[in-house]
Every structure is written in structure tokens, then in C-alpha cells.
Motif scaffolding. Structure first.
Motif: not given
Ligand SMILES: O=C(O)CCC(=O)C(=O)O
Ligand SMILES: [Fe+2]
Length: 354
Positions: A184-206
Motif C-alpha cells: 500500500l505504501s508503494l501505491g500498489l494493491p495490498g495483495n500485490r506480493f502474495n503470488g510470490y509466496f504460494k510455496d513460501q520458504t519462510s522459516f524462524i531462526r532462534l
């Protein structure tokens, strides 16, 4: 690391070049923005959301780093995670090594990390949001072999897995809220990035930083920029995180604020925004008096995503600053260079700069 500690002096592998050694007693700086997210978390009006998005946008532009309060992550979730984390790191080394990371699966416990070819005074544990997923076996662009990354769970403490899974779920929500605010801050739709995370590789690090006999020579984590999209960090109450200030490159201590999360922009967001938002160098200093712990959620795209600046943001006055590259291959290279000391230079997003 026990043996090293007994010597009361760090091994040469940990010693930073003189210009990268930390100054002692760096004062926390004023100015790192503190943003109240309550207006964005509850069912808020589009106007309120836009107002918070503007604050986030300014912080991304001016600092690349900010802290958030009223972020929606229950305090109890973090407490449970911290307790399980600290119990795990206090186990004997041979116990922790049972869930040690390997070259074919970077998830798990690790106590031998390098940042820019210097060893970090740190132990950590990476756990993926998705239990198992395929990832490129090597950074070689001609090698199409995939390996399975999967979570390694320790036997002890018994509550470890549940605490991590709850923290993963809650911090993921916050990360996606921030992603919406950034769009939104960039003037884009709020979900603009969501398509890049269909098989997201996010993780937590302790992270665990044992007491360090030579905080004048070694670092908890050497200077680096996060190679991800963004980081949601629970710093804990012990200071140590330092950020390179954008205006003058000076190292600034980030003050721990109870119940706040520290957010920073990663390299992939820098590429998507064509450097409207830049990721900023940071490091963690050692501490001879006390140990330090932290926990973070790293938001990462699907491995097959082709990274390049967004077309909406690359107008004539701001032509694309990056060539296309594959996210998985880029990350495979970074992980390998953290795993062992390489002769080759560590790959950075700057290598794809036009
Ligand atoms: O422990 C911290 O405060 C920061 C850790 C960090 O920068 C990282 O793990 O990438
Ligand atoms: Fe980092």
C-alpha cells in the motif's frame, strides 16, 4: 564452543578485521521509528490502513529498520517460545548436534556459521513454516537437482515443537500484514506480493549468543544484509543489535523495547522495489557479561520465483537496476557460504545489479 570459552580467548576464525571490530559502549540511537500497528491489525477503515502504511513506507525509506507495537502477536506465544528455546540451547552439545544442519538440508541446529568468511559467536536453530519442501541442491544454475528440506525436531524439551509452531503461525500473520502495508505504501494493491509466496520458504531462526570472552575482536553475527523479503525479530531484553545508519553509515544500537518486534527490509524487497526501499546492514555484538537470545521470522518467497524489479515501479526515471535471477539459486549460494568457508566471494544481491 565450550572448549573455546575455557581458553578465555577466541580462536582466530572468529576474529574480525580491525575495521569491522565493534566499538564498545555504542549508545542506542534516537530516531529508529516506532510504529503502532493497532490501526492496521483490527478491522480498520481504508483511511486508517493508509495512514499506517505511510508510516511504514517512511520508515522503510529512511531507515530500512523500524519497531512495531500492538502487532497482534500474543505475548504468551513469545513467552512459550523463549522458554522452550532457552531450554534447548542449554542442552549438552552432543544432544543439540543430533538435530544439526547438513549440507543437503539447511534446517536445524548449527553452531559453526560464517558471515563473510568470519565465524559468528552464535548458535542457532532454523525451522521452516512448511514441514517439508523441495529446494535446489546447489547454487550451480545448470544443476537442476532438487533436495528435500525438512524440519528436524529435537526430543527435548518436549514442548519445543508446539511452541515453535505457534510462533510460526503468529509471526507469519504479522509478516503478511507488513507485506500488505508495504504494498500500500508503494501505491500498489495490498495483495500485490502474495503470488510470490504460494510455496513460501519462510522459516524462524532462534539465536543464542553465549558469553563471549572477546567482544572487542569477535561478533555475535558479522555485518550482513538479510537475503529475504523482510524479517520480524524479537530481540529479547539484552542489547547487541546494531544497524548501519543510512545517512552516515554509523553503527547505531537498536534499543530493545519490551513486547515490540524489530522489522527490517531484506534484499528481495530491495529488488522488487528497485531500491525505493533498501535493506540495511546490521550486526550483533558479543557480550562478555551475559548471554543473549533472539528469535525471528524470515519471510521468503517460493524457491522458483524469478526475482526482478516490479514493472509498476520501474518507470523511465527509474529503469530496472537488477537483472533477473532465480530466488532458490541465489539462496542456495548464500546458505552454502554460511555453512562453510568458501574460497569464492559470498554472493550478494549487488552481483545482479545492472
Ligand atoms: O539477534 C539479532 O538481534 C539479529 C539477528 C540477525 O540479524 C539474523 O539472524 O539475521
Ligand atoms: Fe540479520
Amino acid at each position: 564452543m565450550e572448549v573455546v570459552k575455557a581458553l578465555e580467548v577466541v580462536e582466530p576464525a572468529f576474529i574480525q578485521e580491525p575495521q569491522h571490530r565493534p566499538k564498545q559502549g555504542v549508545k542506542p540511537a534516537e530516531g529508529i521509528p516506532l510504529i503502532d500497528l493497532s490501526g492496521a491489525i483490527s478491522n480498520s477503515s481504508p483511511e486508517t490502513l493508509k495512514k499506517v502504511a505511510r508510516e511504514v513506507g517512511n520508515a522503510c525509506k529512511e531507515w530500512g529498520f523500524f519497531q512495531v507495537i500492538n502487532h497482534g502477536v500474543p505475548a504468551e506465544t513469545l513467552k512459550k517460545l523463549e522458554s522452550a528455546r532457552n531450554k534447548f540451547f542449554s542442552l549438552p552439545l552432543e544432544e543439540k548436534r543430533k538435530v544439526r544442519r547438513a549440507e543437503t538440508n539447511f534446517l536445524g541446529y548449527y553452531e559453526h556459521e560464517f558471515t563473510k568468511n568470519v565465524r559468528d559467536w552464535n548458535e542457532h536453530y532454523d525451522i521452516s513454516l512448511i514441514e517439508r519442501y523441495p529446494f535446489p541442491a546447489s547454487p550451480d544454475v545448470n544443476d537442476t537437482t532438487m533436495v528435500d528440506y525438512f524440519n528436524r525436531w529435537p526430543e527435548n524439551p518436549p514442548e519445543f515443537r508446539e511452541a515453535c509452531e505457534e510462533f510460526l503461525r503468529e509471526t507469519e500473520k504479522l509478516a503478511f500484514k507488513l507485506l500488505e502495508l508495504i504494498a500500500l505504501s508503494l501505491g500498489l494493491p495490498g495483495n500485490r506480493f502474495n503470488g510470490y509466496f504460494k510455496d513460501q520458504t519462510s522459516f524462524i531462526r532462534l539465536n543464542y549468543y553465549p558469553q563471549c570472552p572477546n567482544p572487542d575482536l569477535a561478533l555475535g553475527i558479522g555485518r550482513h544484509k538479510d537475503g529475504n523479503v523482510l524479517t520480524v525479530l524479537a530481540q529479547g531484553e539484552v542489547s547487541g543489535l546494531e544497524v548501519s545508519r543510512k545517512t552516515d553509515g554509523k553503527w547505531i544500537a537498536v534499543k530493545p523495547i519490551p513486547n515490540a518486534y524489530t522489522i527490517n527490509i531484506g534484499n528481495m524487497m530491495q529488488v522488487w522495489t528497485n531500491e525505493i526501499y533498501e535493506s540495511v546492514e546490521h550486526r550483533v555484538t558479543g557480550n562478555s557479561e551475559t548471554e543473549r537470545y533472539s528469535a525471528l521470522f524470515s519471510l521468503n518467497p517460493s524457491h522458483y520465483v524469478t526475482m526482478k524489479p516490479l514493472e509498476e515501479l520501474t518507470i523511465d526515471e527509474n529503469p530496472p537496476k537488477y537483472r533477473e535471477f532465480n530466488y532458490g539459486k541465489f539462496t542456495a549460494f548464500r546458505k552454502l557460504s554460511n555453512f562453510k568457508k568458501l574460497n569464492a566471494e559470498n554472493i550478494q544481491v549487488e552481483h545482479f545489479r545492472i
